[in-house]
Design a protein around this motif. Structure first.
Motif, PDB file in Angstrom:
ATOM      1  N   SER A 510       0.826  -1.190   0.043  1.00 47.44           N
ATOM      2  CA  SER A 510       0.104  -0.070  -0.056  1.00 47.44           C
ATOM      3  C   SER A 510       0.715   1.204   0.028  1.00 47.44           C
ATOM      4  CB  SER A 510      -0.895   0.046   1.375  1.00 47.44           C
ATOM      5  OG  SER A 510      -0.282   0.097   2.514  1.00 47.44           O
ATOM      6  N   PHE A 511       0.142   2.400  -0.356  1.00 47.66           N
ATOM      7  CA  PHE A 511       0.778   3.544  -0.220  1.00 47.66           C
ATOM      8  C   PHE A 511      -0.040   4.528   0.113  1.00 47.66           C
ATOM      9  CE2 PHE A 511       2.044   7.762  -1.968  1.00 47.66           C
ATOM     10  CZ  PHE A 511       3.317   8.119  -1.489  1.00 47.66           C
ATOM     11  N   SER A 512       0.146   5.764   1.002  1.00 43.68           N
ATOM     12  CA  SER A 512      -0.554   6.666   1.601  1.00 43.68           C
ATOM     13  C   SER A 512      -0.010   7.993   1.493  1.00 43.68           C
ATOM     14  CB  SER A 512      -1.157   6.227   2.871  1.00 43.68           C
ATOM     15  OG  SER A 512      -1.887   7.233   3.753  1.00 43.68           O
ATOM     16  N   LEU A 513      -0.709   9.059   1.173  1.00 43.00           N
ATOM     17  CA  LEU A 513      -0.215  10.354   1.311  1.00 43.00           C
ATOM     18  C   LEU A 513      -1.455  11.459   1.887  1.00 43.00           C
ATOM     19  CD1 LEU A 513       1.869  12.529   0.158  1.00 43.00           C
ATOM     20  CD2 LEU A 513       0.463  12.632  -1.832  1.00 43.00           C
ATOM     21  N   THR A 514      -0.699  11.971   3.203  1.00 44.14           N
ATOM     22  CA  THR A 514      -1.695  12.490   3.885  1.00 44.14           C
ATOM     23  C   THR A 514      -1.118  14.263   3.864  1.00 44.14           C
ATOM     24  OG1 THR A 514      -2.000  10.841   5.226  1.00 44.14           O
ATOM     25  CG2 THR A 514      -2.763  13.024   6.265  1.00 44.14           C
ATOM     26  N   ASN A 515      -2.043  15.007   3.839  1.00 42.19           N
ATOM     27  CA  ASN A 515      -1.712  16.562   3.997  1.00 42.19           C
ATOM     28  C   ASN A 515      -2.880  17.159   4.977  1.00 42.19           C
ATOM     29  OD1 ASN A 515       0.135  17.389   1.584  1.00 42.19           O
ATOM     30  ND2 ASN A 515      -1.197  15.810   0.701  1.00 42.19           N
ATOM     31  N   SER A 516      -2.173  18.139   5.629  1.00 43.84           N
ATOM     32  CA  SER A 516      -3.287  18.663   6.687  1.00 43.84           C
ATOM     33  C   SER A 516      -2.820  20.137   6.726  1.00 43.84           C
ATOM     34  CB  SER A 516      -3.255  18.080   8.085  1.00 43.84           C
ATOM     35  OG  SER A 516      -1.879  18.242   8.686  1.00 43.84           O
ATOM     36  N   TYR A 517      -3.999  21.013   7.120  1.00 44.38           N
ATOM     37  CA  TYR A 517      -3.526  22.561   7.401  1.00 44.38           C
ATOM     38  C   TYR A 517      -4.248  22.634   8.739  1.00 44.38           C
ATOM     39  CZ  TYR A 517      -4.241  27.505   7.479  1.00 44.38           C
ATOM     40  OH  TYR A 517      -4.302  28.740   8.008  1.00 44.38           O
ATOM     41  N   ARG A 518      -3.910  23.434   9.541  1.00 40.34           N
ATOM     42  CA  ARG A 518      -4.546  23.657  10.650  1.00 40.34           C
ATOM     43  C   ARG A 518      -4.103  25.079  11.123  1.00 40.34           C
ATOM     44  NH1 ARG A 518      -2.349  18.993  13.638  1.00 40.34           N
ATOM     45  NH2 ARG A 518      -1.828  18.405  11.159  1.00 40.34           N
ATOM     46  N   ILE A 519      -5.037  25.900  12.037  1.00 41.35           N
ATOM     47  CA  ILE A 519      -4.816  27.180  12.436  1.00 41.35           C
ATOM     48  C   ILE A 519      -4.044  26.979  13.970  1.00 41.35           C
ATOM     49  CG2 ILE A 519      -6.450  28.489  11.168  1.00 41.35           C
ATOM     50  CD1 ILE A 519      -8.203  28.457  13.786  1.00 41.35           C
ATOM     51  N   LEU A 520      -2.943  27.583  14.390  1.00 39.76           N
ATOM     52  CA  LEU A 520      -2.164  27.424  15.626  1.00 39.76           C
ATOM     53  C   LEU A 520      -2.768  28.396  16.419  1.00 39.76           C
ATOM     54  CD1 LEU A 520       1.307  27.136  14.016  1.00 39.76           C
ATOM     55  CD2 LEU A 520      -0.494  25.332  14.670  1.00 39.76           C
ATOM     56  N   LYS A 521      -3.561  29.380  15.994  1.00 40.80           N
ATOM     57  CA  LYS A 521      -3.974  30.401  16.895  1.00 40.80           C
ATOM     58  C   LYS A 521      -5.585  30.910  16.629  1.00 40.80           C
ATOM     59  CE  LYS A 521       0.199  32.794  18.905  1.00 40.80           C
ATOM     60  NZ  LYS A 521       0.665  34.033  19.070  1.00 40.80           N
ATOM     61  N   PRO A 522      -6.285  30.889  17.533  1.00 39.36           N
ATOM     62  CA  PRO A 522      -7.792  31.165  17.236  1.00 39.36           C
ATOM     63  C   PRO A 522      -7.865  32.708  16.326  1.00 39.36           C
ATOM     64  CG  PRO A 522      -7.641  31.049  19.516  1.00 39.36           C
ATOM     65  CD  PRO A 522      -6.449  30.970  19.001  1.00 39.36           C
ATOM     66  N   ASN A 523      -8.813  32.451  15.231  1.00 38.18           N
ATOM     67  CA  ASN A 523      -8.957  33.523  14.398  1.00 38.18           C
ATOM     68  C   ASN A 523     -10.519  34.282  14.762  1.00 38.18           C
ATOM     69  OD1 ASN A 523     -10.981  31.914  13.179  1.00 38.18           O
ATOM     70  ND2 ASN A 523      -9.626  31.412  11.590  1.00 38.18           N
ATOM     71  N   LYS A 524     -11.205  35.035  13.950  1.00 40.87           N
ATOM     72  CA  LYS A 524     -12.447  35.690  14.296  1.00 40.87           C
ATOM     73  C   LYS A 524     -13.598  34.570  14.672  1.00 40.87           C
ATOM     74  CE  LYS A 524     -11.308  40.238  12.451  1.00 40.87           C
ATOM     75  NZ  LYS A 524     -11.609  41.332  11.230  1.00 40.87           N
ATOM     76  N   THR A 525     -13.537  33.653  13.885  1.00 39.99           N
ATOM     77  CA  THR A 525     -14.600  32.486  13.687  1.00 39.99           C
ATOM     78  C   THR A 525     -14.523  31.260  14.318  1.00 39.99           C
ATOM     79  OG1 THR A 525     -14.931  33.456  11.406  1.00 39.99           O
ATOM     80  CG2 THR A 525     -15.973  31.481  12.199  1.00 39.99           C
ATOM     81  N   PHE A 526     -12.993  30.728  14.585  1.00 34.78           N
ATOM     82  CA  PHE A 526     -12.702  29.343  15.084  1.00 34.78           C
ATOM     83  C   PHE A 526     -11.667  29.377  16.243  1.00 34.78           C
ATOM     84  CE2 PHE A 526     -13.938  28.661  10.628  1.00 34.78           C
ATOM     85  CZ  PHE A 526     -14.820  27.858  10.859  1.00 34.78           C
ATOM     86  N   ASN A 527     -11.855  28.759  17.142  1.00 33.20           N
ATOM     87  CA  ASN A 527     -10.743  28.722  18.022  1.00 33.20           C
ATOM     88  C   ASN A 527      -9.853  27.357  17.488  1.00 33.20           C
ATOM     89  OD1 ASN A 527     -11.418  30.097  20.259  1.00 33.20           O
ATOM     90  ND2 ASN A 527     -12.721  28.699  21.240  1.00 33.20           N
ATOM     91  N   THR A 528     -10.450  26.389  16.918  1.00 35.08           N
ATOM     92  CA  THR A 528      -9.428  25.636  16.163  1.00 35.08           C
ATOM     93  C   THR A 528     -10.063  25.150  14.860  1.00 35.08           C
ATOM     94  OG1 THR A 528     -10.727  23.723  17.085  1.00 35.08           O
ATOM     95  CG2 THR A 528      -8.973  24.330  18.468  1.00 35.08           C
ATOM     96  N   PHE A 529      -9.218  24.946  13.970  1.00 38.32           N
ATOM     97  CA  PHE A 529      -9.638  24.362  12.756  1.00 38.32           C
ATOM     98  C   PHE A 529      -8.694  23.838  11.944  1.00 38.32           C
ATOM     99  CE2 PHE A 529     -10.023  25.290   8.183  1.00 38.32           C
ATOM    100  CZ  PHE A 529     -11.348  25.078   7.657  1.00 38.32           C
TER     101      PHE A 529
END
Length: 805
Positions: A510-529
């Motif tokens: 098998s082969f797997s490729l994972t990509n992710s993006y996250r915010i490290l600090k809260p913004n106006k809408t989200f505490n975590t995203f």
């Protein structure tokens, strides 16, 4: 073998690339000096003794979540002091806040609930590898665990003391942690890794004394330094936990009673290594298993609920070679019978005679773990249907289960491990052995990771030997907003770890490729995203046919009011093939293209009423085949003492293609509809922080209705089979009810009373009325059990004082 040589080449070069010495910058480490005690401290949550006034203060906490790196406001400041004597360390904390806003739900031990809490993380070797963590809530509840970068183990319970008090400026925590609850080397001056932790629950805000940068994956190495402790010696760590239990069982067959007594032993061989042993084990009060109707080709995997096999087992989980439910599980063989014989009694499980484990880590970072367990000889009863004669046959002999782990840690964030498991059965029965080499390498700044393994299995069965292997390699960026990883796996067809581990699918790469993006600090809408994508492919080795091929997208977030929302979808754009559903070597069945989507919602548990909800839907490119389901779970906190949680889980599978039977050389499948409804109710009433009444009830009902039958063709597709007319419907129901009372009357010592009833019923007759099925299940030989268990924790160091007195 090309894969093996490639793996060795990568590991050799990666060790050079990743192997530069990690030097912790002392400028990033806060330091606190512990002051020696000269008088007695009363753990009353008041800090009224004079020696607290002169102790050094740890302050200036930094936000860990959600606004990472932000200093804490003056109104919510925290001040911590540490003292010590020959018995242990003392922690006093002043936690400033508006007293009218502090939340303080009472829970049982190790349950955080909806409460503010304060904690201390202690690493006696300051090696960045393992913390002992101790928490106290505003309600006075204790929580403790052993923690590694793989997670926190709350099944571990230390013996320590604490008290809290609410004040006009906030609240106070006072703790005493005896040295027997910690691990450290015998040196004149101790240098410990330490961090202090605080959560203000109403805001879902978490703070630490030494900053934990969430841009870095590793947490434990980001501790501060505790110095000043001198001239102490690791105590004799000998703990005896005798227990006794009494059971009364009643069902339609009558009433019987049973008394059990035994002992658990915990002994510190030296300052690093600990021996745990159980003599005459008793697991009668462990939580029930969530059994389901299993129509698939694989066994159902259950959680481990037995404390011995969950406490302090992080080292033994390396390599995923241990599935501890094998020990004391069902027999490994089934008796052979003649045409006029039937199995009248087949044991559901094997008795565990005794078990022990030894684990610890040397001063140079070598972790050593040994676990051994012995199960007893077990027989089944076979009856001759013509003569009535009865005979016995051994279905599981006396068996020895063993696991050895060597785990060399270096640079506080990397390791190389060797793991071996073996199962030796007495006589002419199957034996097995598995060996694994693992590596986990991280760069100095914990920004990149290279990990992998090579595992080899050997099975000695009656029909000959079987050898297999697997190799895995992963490379990933583990820090920052953008993270990614790529990994590949190869598993041979004869790789088998199922004597002490668990694995379902082999013979693929098998082969797997994972990509992710996250915010490290809260913004106006989200505490975590966070958003992530996963591309995965899996190819069967022998035929080159795809077993899996998918692309997945996931989104997870919490808003400014700390409500959680997530969604995702998965696309499988190719026809794939299942080599296990036919239950016959060399045969396979095709799986059509499909799509799967889900939505998940969880409202903030801080509110008295909260709701968890999940919905999923998948479509197959095959006839009318589609599945959907919904889970709704409301919870209500009536007071700081009383909480109820209800959940209903319903899912429907339409026109599913499933195996039902063998008909001579034919493999019979069916188009079937399946309906499953599961209802659970859990409740908690805490009399105080040491007495709790718990309720858990579960009713699970699932039926599968065969619409028409099919014959599996050699190419994995189907032909109609109008001639097969066996009744192969399934109607499965199970009821479980547990009502328990638990009282921690002394540190580590507990009295528990459990009333349990359960029933299980499986039939081919379909009845689509849920109430009728429940009534039928409860009238089907309901089993009732009342048990009382007593255990007392004896610390050798305290026992010596008793005898002197």
């Amino acid at each position: 073998m090309k894969n093996v040589f490639f793996l060795v080449f990568i590991v050799t070069n990666a060790t050079f690339i990743f192997g530069q010495e990690l030097i912790q910058d002392p400028k990033n480490k806060k330091m606190l000096r512990a002051f020696p005690l000269k008088s007695t401290i009363n753990i009353d949550g008041k800090l009224s003794e004079d020696e607290w006034k002169n102790a050094e203060i740890a302050s200036d906490f930094i936000t860990y979540q959600p606004d990472n790196g932000t200093p804490v406001s003056f109104e919510k400041r925290t001040e911590v002091k540490v003292l010590y004597d020959d018995d242990g360390i003392y922690i006093g904390a002043l936690l400033y806040d508006d007293p009218s806003k502090i939340v303080k739900e009472i829970t049982e031990r190790d349950k955080f609930g909806t409460s503010d809490f304060f904690g201390i993380f202690i690493n006696g070797y300051n090696d960045g590898q393992q913390d002992f963590r101790f928490f106290v809530s505003t309600a006075g509840t204790q929580m403790d665990c052993m923690a590694t970068e793989n997670g926190e183990d709350y099944t571990w319970d230390g013996i320590w003391h604490s008290n809290v008090s609410l004040t006009d400026f906030g609240w106070i925590v006072e703790m005493k942690i005896p040295y027997a609850a910690l691990r450290f080397s015998e040196k004149k001056e101790q240098i410990w890794g330490v961090n202090f932790f605080r959560e203000i629950r109403r805001d879902r805000q978490k703070y630490t004394w030494n900053r934990i940068d969430n841009n870095i994956g590793a947490i434990i190495p980001q501790a501060g330094i505790l110095e000043g402790i001198q001239d102490i010696k690791p105590p004799t760590r000998l703990f005896l936990i005798p227990y006794s239990s009494y059971y009364v069982n009643h069902n339609d067959n009558g009433t019987n009673t049973e008394f059990k007594a035994g002992m658990d032993i915990k002994y510190g061989i030296n300052d690093s290594f600990t021996l745990d042993a159980i003599l005459v084990p008793d697991f009668g009060q462990t939580a029930f298993d969530n059994v389901v109707l299993n129509l698939g080709p694989f066994e159902q995997q259950f959680n481990e609920n037995r404390p011995f096999f969950t406490e302090g087992t992080d080292m033994f989980s390396k390599g995923d070679l241990l599935y501890s439910r094998r020990i004391g599980g069902s027999p490994s063989t089934y008796p052979e019978t003649t045409d006029n014989e039937e199995v009248s009694q087949y044991p559901s499980r094997i008795n565990l005679l005794n078990a022990l484990k030894i684990s610890g880590r040397t001063a140079k970072g070598l972790g050593i773990g040994v676990m051994n367990a012995i199960t007893e000889k077990t027989e089944a009863t076979i009856r001759n249907t013509q003569t009535g004669e009865v005979r016995s046959e051994v279905v599981e002999p006396l068996a020895n289960y063993n696991i050895l782990v060597l785990d060399q840690r270096f640079r506080k964030n990397s390791s190389v491990s060797l793991v071996n498991t073996s199962v030796i059965r007495d006589g002419s029965f199957r034996d097995a052995n598995v060996t694994a080499l693992l590596f986990d390498l991280n760069t100095k700044a914990n920004t990149f990771n290279l990990s992998g393994n090579f595992k080899f299995s050997h099975v000695n069965d009656l029909d000959g030997n079987k050898n297999g292997y697997t190799a895995y390699l992963n490379f990933g960026k583990t820090s920052g907003k953008y993270r990614l990883s790529a990994n590949t796996t190869y598993i041979s067809d004869k790789y088998d770890i199922n004597d002490l581990g668990i694995i379902f699918v082999t013979n693929y790469h098998s082969f797997s490729l994972t990509n992710s993006y996250r915010i490290l600090k809260p913004n106006k809408t989200f505490n975590t995203f966070k958003v992530s994508t996963i591309a995965y492919s899996e190819i069967e080795n022998s035929t080159g046919k795809p077993q899996e091929a998918s692309f997945e997208f996931n989104l997870e977030s919490t808003d400014k009011k700390n409500h959680y929302f997530g969604l995702g979808f998965l696309l499988s754009p190719l026809e794939t093939f299942d080599f296990y559903q036919p239950r016959k070597t060399g045969r396979y069945v095709y799986n059509p293209r499909y799509s799967f989507s889900w939505i998940d919602i969880s409202t903030n548990y801080n509110y008295p009423f909260a709701l968890d909800a999940n919905f999923f839907l998948d479509f197959y490119d095959q006839d009318k085949r589609h599945n959907y389901g919904i889970r709704i779970s409301p919870r209500y906190r009536f007071s700081d003492q009383f909480t109820l949680v209800y959940a209903i889980d319903w899912n429907r599978q339409n026109d599913e293609k499933g195996w039902v039977d063998f008909d001579n050389d034919n493999i019979i499948f069916a188009n079937r509809n399946r309906n499953t409804i599961e209802n659970t109710l859990t409740g908690k009433f805490s009399i105080n922080s040491k007495m709790t009444i718990n309720l858990k009830a579960r009713y699970y009902w699932s039926y599968a209705e065969n619409l028409n039958f099919l014959t599996l063709t050699d190419d994995g597709y189907f032909l109609p089979n109008p001639n097969y007319n066996e009744d192969q419907n399934s109607n499965f129901k199970i009821w479980n009810f547990d009502l328990s009372y638990s009282w921690w009357f002394a540190p580590g010592s507990q009295v528990s009373i459990l009333y349990r009833n359960n029933a299980i019923h499986n039939e081919k007759r379909l009845n689509k009325n849920i109430i009728d099925n429940l009534d039928h299940t409860l009238s089907n030989n309901l089993n009732n059990t009342l048990s009382i268990s007593f255990r007392y924790y004896i610390d050798y160091n305290n026992a010596k004082k008793w005898f002197k007195t």
